[in-house]
Scaffold this motif. Sequence first.
Motif, PDB file in Angstrom:
ATOM      1  N   LEU A   1      94.143 -34.304   8.315  1.00 12.92           N
ATOM      2  CA  LEU A   1      94.851 -33.029   8.461  1.00 12.92           C
ATOM      3  C   LEU A   1      95.520 -32.883   9.824  1.00 12.92           C
ATOM      4  CD1 LEU A   1      92.619 -30.384   6.659  1.00 12.92           C
ATOM      5  CD2 LEU A   1      94.624 -31.584   5.819  1.00 12.92           C
ATOM      6  N   TYR A   2      94.927 -33.473  10.847  1.00 12.53           N
ATOM      7  CA  TYR A   2      95.516 -33.467  12.191  1.00 12.53           C
ATOM      8  C   TYR A   2      95.627 -34.920  12.673  1.00 12.53           C
ATOM      9  CZ  TYR A   2      94.400 -28.426  12.370  1.00 12.53           C
ATOM     10  OH  TYR A   2      94.311 -27.079  12.126  1.00 12.53           O
ATOM     11  N   PRO A   3      96.542 -35.684  12.094  1.00  9.20           N
ATOM     12  CA  PRO A   3      96.611 -37.117  12.451  1.00  9.20           C
ATOM     13  C   PRO A   3      97.305 -37.343  13.792  1.00  9.20           C
ATOM     14  CG  PRO A   3      98.265 -36.595  10.813  1.00  9.20           C
ATOM     15  CD  PRO A   3      97.549 -35.300  11.098  1.00  9.20           C
ATOM     16  N   VAL A   4      96.709 -36.811  14.859  1.00  8.77           N
ATOM     17  CA  VAL A   4      97.377 -36.836  16.167  1.00  8.77           C
ATOM     18  C   VAL A   4      97.673 -38.267  16.625  1.00  8.77           C
ATOM     19  CG1 VAL A   4      97.213 -36.136  18.582  1.00  8.77           C
ATOM     20  CG2 VAL A   4      96.239 -34.688  16.810  1.00  8.77           C
TER      21      VAL A   4
ATOM     22  N   LYS B 163      92.388 -46.801  12.086  1.00  9.83           N
ATOM     23  CA  LYS B 163      93.811 -47.142  12.194  1.00  9.83           C
ATOM     24  C   LYS B 163      93.991 -48.655  12.128  1.00  9.83           C
ATOM     25  CE  LYS B 163      96.095 -46.239  16.025  1.00  9.83           C
ATOM     26  NZ  LYS B 163      96.721 -45.416  17.083  1.00  9.83           N
TER      27      LYS B 163
ATOM     28  N   PRO C 238      96.676 -40.950   7.207  1.00  8.82           N
ATOM     29  CA  PRO C 238      96.191 -39.886   6.317  1.00  8.82           C
ATOM     30  C   PRO C 238      96.228 -40.194   4.827  1.00  8.82           C
ATOM     31  CG  PRO C 238      97.591 -38.963   8.012  1.00  8.82           C
ATOM     32  CD  PRO C 238      97.666 -40.456   8.169  1.00  8.82           C
TER      33      PRO C 238
ATOM     34  N   PRO D  44      97.016 -44.991  21.694  1.00  8.59           N
ATOM     35  CA  PRO D  44      98.123 -45.894  21.363  1.00  8.59           C
ATOM     36  C   PRO D  44      98.172 -47.138  22.249  1.00  8.59           C
ATOM     37  CG  PRO D  44      98.942 -44.007  22.586  1.00  8.59           C
ATOM     38  CD  PRO D  44      97.489 -43.759  22.353  1.00  8.59           C
TER      39      PRO D  44
ATOM     40  N   MET E 147      96.817 -40.991  14.544  1.00  5.05           N
ATOM     41  CA  MET E 147      96.481 -41.791  13.357  1.00  5.05           C
ATOM     42  C   MET E 147      97.721 -42.001  12.498  1.00  5.05           C
ATOM     43  SD  MET E 147      93.118 -42.417  13.347  1.00  5.05           S
ATOM     44  CE  MET E 147      91.536 -41.738  13.888  1.00  5.05           C
ATOM     45  N   ARG E 148      98.690 -42.681  13.074  1.00  8.22           N
ATOM     46  CA  ARG E 148      99.945 -42.905  12.362  1.00  8.22           C
ATOM     47  C   ARG E 148      99.712 -43.648  11.044  1.00  8.22           C
ATOM     48  NH1 ARG E 148     105.763 -44.035  14.088  1.00  8.22           N
ATOM     49  NH2 ARG E 148     106.535 -45.282  12.384  1.00  8.22           N
TER      50      ARG E 148
ATOM     51  N   THR F 178     102.540 -38.758  15.634  1.00  6.82           N
ATOM     52  CA  THR F 178     102.691 -39.477  14.365  1.00  6.82           C
ATOM     53  C   THR F 178     103.646 -38.736  13.426  1.00  6.82           C
ATOM     54  OG1 THR F 178     100.866 -38.355  13.260  1.00  6.82           O
ATOM     55  CG2 THR F 178     100.317 -40.303  14.531  1.00  6.82           C
ATOM     56  N   PRO F 179     104.358 -39.477  12.580  1.00 11.44           N
ATOM     57  CA  PRO F 179     105.252 -38.838  11.603  1.00 11.44           C
ATOM     58  C   PRO F 179     104.496 -37.815  10.763  1.00 11.44           C
ATOM     59  CG  PRO F 179     105.533 -41.220  11.562  1.00 11.44           C
ATOM     60  CD  PRO F 179     104.379 -40.949  12.468  1.00 11.44           C
ATOM     61  N   GLN F 180     103.252 -38.145  10.406  1.00  5.75           N
ATOM     62  CA  GLN F 180     102.487 -37.242   9.535  1.00  5.75           C
ATOM     63  C   GLN F 180     102.102 -35.944  10.258  1.00  5.75           C
ATOM     64  OE1 GLN F 180     101.671 -40.603   9.944  1.00  5.75           O
ATOM     65  NE2 GLN F 180     102.649 -41.247   8.044  1.00  5.75           N
ATOM     66  N   GLN F 181     101.811 -36.038  11.563  1.00  7.36           N
ATOM     67  CA  GLN F 181     101.463 -34.828  12.303  1.00  7.36           C
ATOM     68  C   GLN F 181     102.690 -33.930  12.458  1.00  7.36           C
ATOM     69  OE1 GLN F 181      98.141 -33.613  13.907  1.00  7.36           O
ATOM     70  NE2 GLN F 181      99.631 -32.091  13.223  1.00  7.36           N
TER      71      GLN F 181
ATOM     72  N   ASP G  75     110.731 -41.299  10.995  1.00  8.14           N
ATOM     73  CA  ASP G  75     109.880 -42.222  10.246  1.00  8.14           C
ATOM     74  C   ASP G  75     109.160 -41.567   9.068  1.00  8.14           C
ATOM     75  OD1 ASP G  75     110.615 -44.436  11.607  1.00  8.14           O
ATOM     76  OD2 ASP G  75     108.829 -44.566  12.866  1.00  8.14           O
TER      77      ASP G  75
ATOM     78  N   ARG H 289     105.243 -33.900  10.405  1.00 11.03           N
ATOM     79  CA  ARG H 289     105.481 -33.380   9.055  1.00 11.03           C
ATOM     80  C   ARG H 289     104.589 -32.173   8.774  1.00 11.03           C
ATOM     81  NH1 ARG H 289     102.712 -36.963   4.743  1.00 11.03           N
ATOM     82  NH2 ARG H 289     100.974 -35.876   5.718  1.00 11.03           N
ATOM     83  N   ASN H 290     103.291 -32.327   9.080  1.00  7.91           N
ATOM     84  CA  ASN H 290     102.359 -31.230   8.816  1.00  7.91           C
ATOM     85  C   ASN H 290     102.742 -29.970   9.579  1.00  7.91           C
ATOM     86  OD1 ASN H 290     101.059 -33.114   7.302  1.00  7.91           O
ATOM     87  ND2 ASN H 290      99.134 -33.072   8.439  1.00  7.91           N
TER      88      ASN H 290
ATOM     89  N   TYR I  89     110.921 -40.930   6.759  1.00  4.15           N
ATOM     90  CA  TYR I  89     111.845 -41.498   5.758  1.00  4.15           C
ATOM     91  C   TYR I  89     112.330 -40.455   4.763  1.00  4.15           C
ATOM     92  CZ  TYR I  89     110.081 -45.671   7.953  1.00  4.15           C
ATOM     93  OH  TYR I  89     109.721 -46.601   8.886  1.00  4.15           O
TER      94      TYR I  89
ATOM     95  N   ILE J 229     100.373 -30.239   0.872  1.00  2.73           N
ATOM     96  CA  ILE J 229     101.353 -31.006   1.651  1.00  2.73           C
ATOM     97  C   ILE J 229     102.060 -32.015   0.751  1.00  2.73           C
ATOM     98  CG2 ILE J 229     101.603 -32.717   3.507  1.00  2.73           C
ATOM     99  CD1 ILE J 229      99.321 -31.188   4.975  1.00  2.73           C
TER     100      ILE J 229
END
Lengths: 253, 287
Positions: free
Chosen positions: B114-117, B86, B123, A200, B119-120, A132-135, A24, A137-138, A26, A248
């Motif tokens: 920075l740590y979006p555990v 969120k 960010p 979630p 938090m989809r 999460t996709p962002q976590q 995700d 990714r990071n 993408y 990032i």
Amino acid sequence: MVEKITVGHVHMSGCTGCLVSFADNYEGLFKILDNYADLVYALTLVDVRHIPEMDVALVEGSVCLQDKCSVEEIKEAREKAKIVVALGGCAAYGNITRFCRGGQWNQPQMESYVPIADLIDVDLYIPGCAPTPQQIRNVCIMAYLLLKGTDEQKELAGAYLKPLMDLAQRGDEACGCDLMYDVINQGLCMGCGSCAAACPVRAVTIEYGKPNIDRDMCIKCGACYAQCPRSFFNFDVMNEFEGISELIKGVME
Amino acid sequence: MVLGNYKSVVAARSADNEILKGAQDGGIVTQLFAYALEEGIIDGAIVAGPSEEPWKPEPVIATTKAELLAARGTKYTLSPNISLLKEATRSYGLDKIGIVGTPCQMQAVRKAQLYPVGMRDVPDKIALAVGIFCMENFPYQSLEAIVEDHCNVKLESVKKLDIGKGKFWAYTERGAVTQIPLKVTHKYEQPGCHVCLDYVSNLADISTGSVGAPDGWSTVFVRTKNGEDTWGKAIAAGCFETKPIEEVKPGLDLVKKLATDKITKNQKTLEARATFGVGKGLRNPYI
């Protein structure tokens, strides 16, 4: 980028949600695969049957103790990978598979599902269901910088990843109760609501300014505790949030 | 680091009388969000809005100036604004979120980035984070005890609450003013505030509070590129009256003093926690 790192996705007992979450990103996923990482092992995505040597193994899912193949595979992943990452709640904490009691057709005897750290040493946790996709990714970017970056980048990546490595040392059990034990009971909660936002399954609500956990709802994914600013808060990294966010963004462009 | 990184600092107040009427001080947060909404810099803002109980804030997502106006003023009790962070991207579909909060809530926002555990897709959607100065906060029941038991005023009849000049103030609708010394209120503070090492919302894009500025004005720190961009546009649009901070009383020295006091005191609390028991300590969330 000259050198890429090698990454594999190892699939244990999970729902493939972690892999979907990774995807995700993408176009970001293609960016990662084009410039920074070679995907050397992944169910359905890479035509490789046996776990190869790799820099980073992203492990999704818990291990079924009655499934010989899974037990062998997780051990092999540990032997072949420099860094083992528990990707998501099942690999890190057991998550929803903690509630399994077997009896499912066509392998009714499969009843014991454990987080991977019950069997092997794990270097880093990415909690959450799905993470999460962002976590993801990071972590990918920081893992790349840690292995292939300049000294300065290595230092930053090390500082960024440390709390997630500490989570792996902390233990392989997590649930909403951690908020009570490690935050409220320790006199640290300030009622910001991060936990409620992170959950979630909406098991966390804020009552009297503090999180209230519906323990029947909690799936043990570890997101609430890891998201809490009072579980870990890394001033070195956080004070540089603007620069790191730009870094990032720059890397992904 | 007592005042954090910042690019500029001024004394300011809203140029809009409708906003100033009912604002805590200079109406900075309401004015900033109203402007940002109008210009499309944000799609909505998470603010501490009114609830059914008097002076008990409830986080709400304001998408109109009317909703912002309804949320004016300081509540001095917890509003879990981050709990909607969120949700703002889901039920409300916001792509550009404004959020106001205390220093600890700004820490939560940056951690979420920075740590979006959990938090989809959050960010990249924080468009404007406005922080407020904060010495400590009170649980709602504490506020009830302070106002009703110590000030002898029903919460329903309170028009404004304020902390300033070493005192806690309650102003009623009918014009009565009660003040009690802050030493009375200290024991009612939320314990989690006592480990906080930030007074002026160091991690916000823009942070503001009354301290340092004259009555009816606020001190404003512009901290990030993003904050600078929005602030610059708002000034150019004539949203604020400003004065150089060097020219106002009591000025930045007071901000620095209070920030240092808070950080020093709380640093001591953190140290004391390490040996709180016999051979056993309490957690330090920063290590």
